[in-house]
Design a protein around this motif. Structure first.
Motif, PDB file in Angstrom:
ATOM      1  N   LYS A  88       0.848  -1.190   0.000  1.00 11.77           N
ATOM      2  CA  LYS A  88       0.000   0.000   0.000  1.00 11.77           C
ATOM      3  C   LYS A  88       0.885   1.242   0.000  1.00 11.77           C
ATOM      4  O   LYS A  88       1.912   1.276   0.676  1.00 11.77           O
ATOM      5  CB  LYS A  88      -0.912   0.027   1.227  1.00 11.77           C
ATOM      6  CG  LYS A  88      -1.934  -1.097   1.280  1.00 11.77           C
ATOM      7  CD  LYS A  88      -2.800  -0.972   2.531  1.00 11.77           C
ATOM      8  CE  LYS A  88      -3.809  -2.117   2.631  1.00 11.77           C
ATOM      9  NZ  LYS A  88      -4.661  -1.994   3.841  1.00 11.77           N
ATOM     10  N   SER A  89       0.470   2.252  -0.747  1.00 10.53           N
ATOM     11  CA  SER A  89       1.206   3.517  -0.758  1.00 10.53           C
ATOM     12  C   SER A  89       0.211   4.665  -0.624  1.00 10.53           C
ATOM     13  O   SER A  89      -0.897   4.615  -1.168  1.00 10.53           O
ATOM     14  CB  SER A  89       2.023   3.668  -2.042  1.00 10.53           C
ATOM     15  OG  SER A  89       1.185   3.695  -3.173  1.00 10.53           O
ATOM     16  N   PHE A  90       0.631   5.701   0.102  1.00 11.72           N
ATOM     17  CA  PHE A  90      -0.235   6.839   0.407  1.00 11.72           C
ATOM     18  C   PHE A  90       0.483   8.137   0.074  1.00 11.72           C
ATOM     19  O   PHE A  90       1.649   8.317   0.436  1.00 11.72           O
ATOM     20  CB  PHE A  90      -0.616   6.838   1.889  1.00 11.72           C
ATOM     21  CG  PHE A  90      -1.379   5.626   2.329  1.00 11.72           C
ATOM     22  CD1 PHE A  90      -2.759   5.639   2.402  1.00 11.72           C
ATOM     23  CD2 PHE A  90      -0.709   4.456   2.669  1.00 11.72           C
ATOM     24  CE1 PHE A  90      -3.468   4.524   2.807  1.00 11.72           C
ATOM     25  CE2 PHE A  90      -1.400   3.331   3.074  1.00 11.72           C
ATOM     26  CZ  PHE A  90      -2.791   3.358   3.145  1.00 11.72           C
TER      27      PHE A  90
ATOM     28  N   THR B 175      -1.872  14.752  -1.887  1.00  9.55           N
ATOM     29  CA  THR B 175      -3.078  14.686  -2.719  1.00  9.55           C
ATOM     30  C   THR B 175      -4.208  13.912  -2.060  1.00  9.55           C
ATOM     31  O   THR B 175      -5.369  14.029  -2.476  1.00  9.55           O
ATOM     32  CB  THR B 175      -2.754  14.021  -4.056  1.00  9.55           C
ATOM     33  OG1 THR B 175      -2.340  12.654  -3.820  1.00  9.55           O
ATOM     34  CG2 THR B 175      -1.640  14.759  -4.788  1.00  9.55           C
ATOM     35  N   GLY B 176      -3.893  13.077  -1.057  1.00  5.40           N
ATOM     36  CA  GLY B 176      -4.908  12.245  -0.423  1.00  5.40           C
ATOM     37  C   GLY B 176      -5.172  10.944  -1.158  1.00  5.40           C
ATOM     38  O   GLY B 176      -6.114  10.225  -0.835  1.00  5.40           O
ATOM     39  N   LYS B 177      -4.327  10.620  -2.142  1.00  3.75           N
ATOM     40  CA  LYS B 177      -4.543   9.403  -2.929  1.00  3.75           C
ATOM     41  C   LYS B 177      -3.838   8.213  -2.292  1.00  3.75           C
ATOM     42  O   LYS B 177      -2.754   8.335  -1.733  1.00  3.75           O
ATOM     43  CB  LYS B 177      -4.035   9.588  -4.357  1.00  3.75           C
ATOM     44  CG  LYS B 177      -4.320   8.372  -5.252  1.00  3.75           C
ATOM     45  CD  LYS B 177      -3.896   8.604  -6.686  1.00  3.75           C
ATOM     46  CE  LYS B 177      -4.205   7.376  -7.535  1.00  3.75           C
ATOM     47  NZ  LYS B 177      -3.824   7.554  -8.957  1.00  3.75           N
ATOM     48  N   TYR B 178      -4.480   7.029  -2.399  1.00  8.07           N
ATOM     49  CA  TYR B 178      -3.862   5.799  -1.928  1.00  8.07           C
ATOM     50  C   TYR B 178      -3.968   4.728  -3.011  1.00  8.07           C
ATOM     51  O   TYR B 178      -4.881   4.746  -3.854  1.00  8.07           O
ATOM     52  CB  TYR B 178      -4.521   5.300  -0.637  1.00  8.07           C
ATOM     53  CG  TYR B 178      -5.962   4.880  -0.791  1.00  8.07           C
ATOM     54  CD1 TYR B 178      -6.309   3.571  -1.144  1.00  8.07           C
ATOM     55  CD2 TYR B 178      -6.987   5.799  -0.599  1.00  8.07           C
ATOM     56  CE1 TYR B 178      -7.630   3.195  -1.288  1.00  8.07           C
ATOM     57  CE2 TYR B 178      -8.320   5.431  -0.737  1.00  8.07           C
ATOM     58  CZ  TYR B 178      -8.636   4.125  -1.081  1.00  8.07           C
ATOM     59  OH  TYR B 178      -9.949   3.748  -1.232  1.00  8.07           O
ATOM     60  N   THR B 179      -3.024   3.803  -3.018  1.00  6.92           N
ATOM     61  CA  THR B 179      -3.011   2.681  -3.952  1.00  6.92           C
ATOM     62  C   THR B 179      -2.681   1.411  -3.169  1.00  6.92           C
ATOM     63  O   THR B 179      -1.770   1.415  -2.342  1.00  6.92           O
ATOM     64  CB  THR B 179      -1.965   2.882  -5.062  1.00  6.92           C
ATOM     65  OG1 THR B 179      -2.228   4.104  -5.749  1.00  6.92           O
ATOM     66  CG2 THR B 179      -1.991   1.731  -6.063  1.00  6.92           C
ATOM     67  N   ALA B 180      -3.421   0.335  -3.428  1.00  3.92           N
ATOM     68  CA  ALA B 180      -3.165  -0.943  -2.762  1.00  3.92           C
ATOM     69  C   ALA B 180      -3.078  -2.041  -3.824  1.00  3.92           C
ATOM     70  O   ALA B 180      -3.926  -2.127  -4.714  1.00  3.92           O
ATOM     71  CB  ALA B 180      -4.267  -1.252  -1.760  1.00  3.92           C
TER      72      ALA B 180
END
Length: 227
Positions: A173-175, A179-184
């Motif tokens: 997971k990266s945050f 920008t408030g964006k996350y990727t899992a």
């Protein structure tokens, strides 16, 4: 005449060899000096201390790793900001129980790059996952990215990454806290699937906000679909 010419050639050859030898010695000294400088920097990093320019003035700022008896916060990153003339402490949380249901000692390392971003890496002992299809193993690893905010003169946490194992799945997971964006991303049997999103709760995170309730009650749950 031939003897005089031969003598001239001999003298020129000796001088040339002397110059080359001198240059080699000089180059050798320069290489040695660079190696000693690099070693000193590496020793400082391994010792958990660095002095670099981080805030918005021309003076260096001092970074140190402090150690606690606390189970959740075994390590603290201390930053003395020269522009503010004060110490700021960032808790480096022990998230082994949260992510792997197993208590573990953790190790912390940090560097500051040319963009004045501090990158803290947290690694855990005895957290090797089940080997994937290629035979690789992956430990629980976290990375926290920090920078000095020139507008409000505070240390801002701008990014967070975590990789861990859950059953046979590898989760990353990266945050992006700007920008408030996350990727899992989930990897299992060589196949990957990814989800992403955005949340206002992930914007404007500062050192005083970084605590166990934030990670446990909010950050931990973003991207849970991949699990």
């Amino acid at each position: 005449m031939n003897k005089l010419f031969a003598l001239f050639i001999l003298i020129f050859s000796l001088q040339s060899c002397e110059n080359k030898t001198g240059k080699k010695i000089k180059d050798s000294h320069q290489i040695k000096e660079k190696a000693e400088e690099w070693t000193k920097e590496q020793e400082e990093e391994l010792a958990g201390s660095l002095s670099v320019k981080f805030d918005n003035d021309s003076l260096v700022d001092n970074f140190n790793i402090l150690y606690n008896e606390d189970e959740i916060v075994q390590s603290v990153l201390s930053v003395y900001l020269s522009s503010q003339k004060k110490e700021v402490k960032i808790n480096l949380l022990n998230n082994s129980v949260l992510y792997n249901n197993k208590e573990s000692t953790y190790y912390t390392f940090f560097t500051i790059n040319e963009k004045k971003i501090c990158i803290v890496t947290i690694q855990y002992a005895d957290q090797e996952s089940i080997p994937n299809i290629s035979g690789e193993k992956k430990d629980l690893v976290e990375k926290i990215r920090l920078r000095f905010n020139n507008q409000n003169h505070k240390i801002q946490i701008i990014g967070y990454e975590v990789s861990y194992q859950k059953d046979t799945k590898s989760i990353t997971k990266s945050f992006n806290f700007i920008t408030g964006k996350y990727t899992a991303t989930r990897k299992i049997d060589g196949k990957a699937s990814t989800v992403d999103g955005w949340s206002a709760e992930l914007e404007n995170i500062y050192t005083e906000d970084w605590n166990f309730p934030l990670v446990r009650d909010k950050i931990f749950w973003f991207g849970e679909e991949v699990e």
